[in-house]
Structures are given as C-alpha cells and as structure tokens.
Design a protein around this motif. Sequence first.
Motif, mmCIF file in Angstrom:
data_model
loop_
_atom_site.group_PDB
_atom_site.id
_atom_site.type_symbol
_atom_site.label_atom_id
_atom_site.label_comp_id
_atom_site.label_asym_id
_atom_site.label_seq_id
_atom_site.Cartn_x
_atom_site.Cartn_y
_atom_site.Cartn_z
ATOM 1 N N ILE A 294 0.863 -1.187 0.000
ATOM 2 C CA ILE A 294 0.000 0.000 0.000
ATOM 3 C C ILE A 294 0.900 1.239 0.000
ATOM 4 C CG2 ILE A 294 -1.655 1.346 1.342
ATOM 5 C CD1 ILE A 294 -2.804 -1.249 2.385
ATOM 6 N N PRO A 295 0.688 2.095 -0.967
ATOM 7 C CA PRO A 295 1.527 3.305 -1.016
ATOM 8 C C PRO A 295 1.219 4.247 0.150
ATOM 9 C CG PRO A 295 -0.141 3.385 -2.736
ATOM 10 C CD PRO A 295 -0.270 2.049 -2.051
ATOM 11 N N ASP A 296 2.258 4.936 0.592
ATOM 12 C CA ASP A 296 2.102 5.929 1.650
ATOM 13 C C ASP A 296 1.498 7.188 1.041
ATOM 14 O OD1 ASP A 296 3.179 4.289 3.560
ATOM 15 O OD2 ASP A 296 5.211 5.052 3.281
#
Length: 65
Positions: A61-63
């Motif tokens: 999951i991208p920040d």
Amino acid sequence: METELKSLEEKVFLLLRLYQDTNTENKKLRKELADSHACCKKLNEKIHVAADRLESLLLNIPDHE
C-alpha cells in the motif's frame, strides 16, 4: 455356593462387556481426535497463508505523505 458363582459369572460377563464397549468408544474417540487435529493443522496453515498475503498487501500500500 452355586448362586454366588452364578452371580460372579454374571458380573464378570458384565465387566467384559463394559470393557469392550469402552474400548470401542475409545477407538472411535481417538479417531475423532486425530481427525480434529488434522483439521486444526489445515486451518492453521490456511491462517498463516492468509496472514502472509495480508502482510504482503499491507506492505504494497503506497504511503499518502
């Protein structure tokens, strides 16, 4: 004396029947327990696979910083 021997004989036969019944039940319960352990092992393996997949998804999951 004959009555006492007959009574003892009946008690011995009853004891043998109860032993056989208990032995049969114990074998059945041992099999059920073994089956339950196998099922539990499979479920634990599935849990570990799911946890690994979830961890992998969470790491990807991208920040949003």
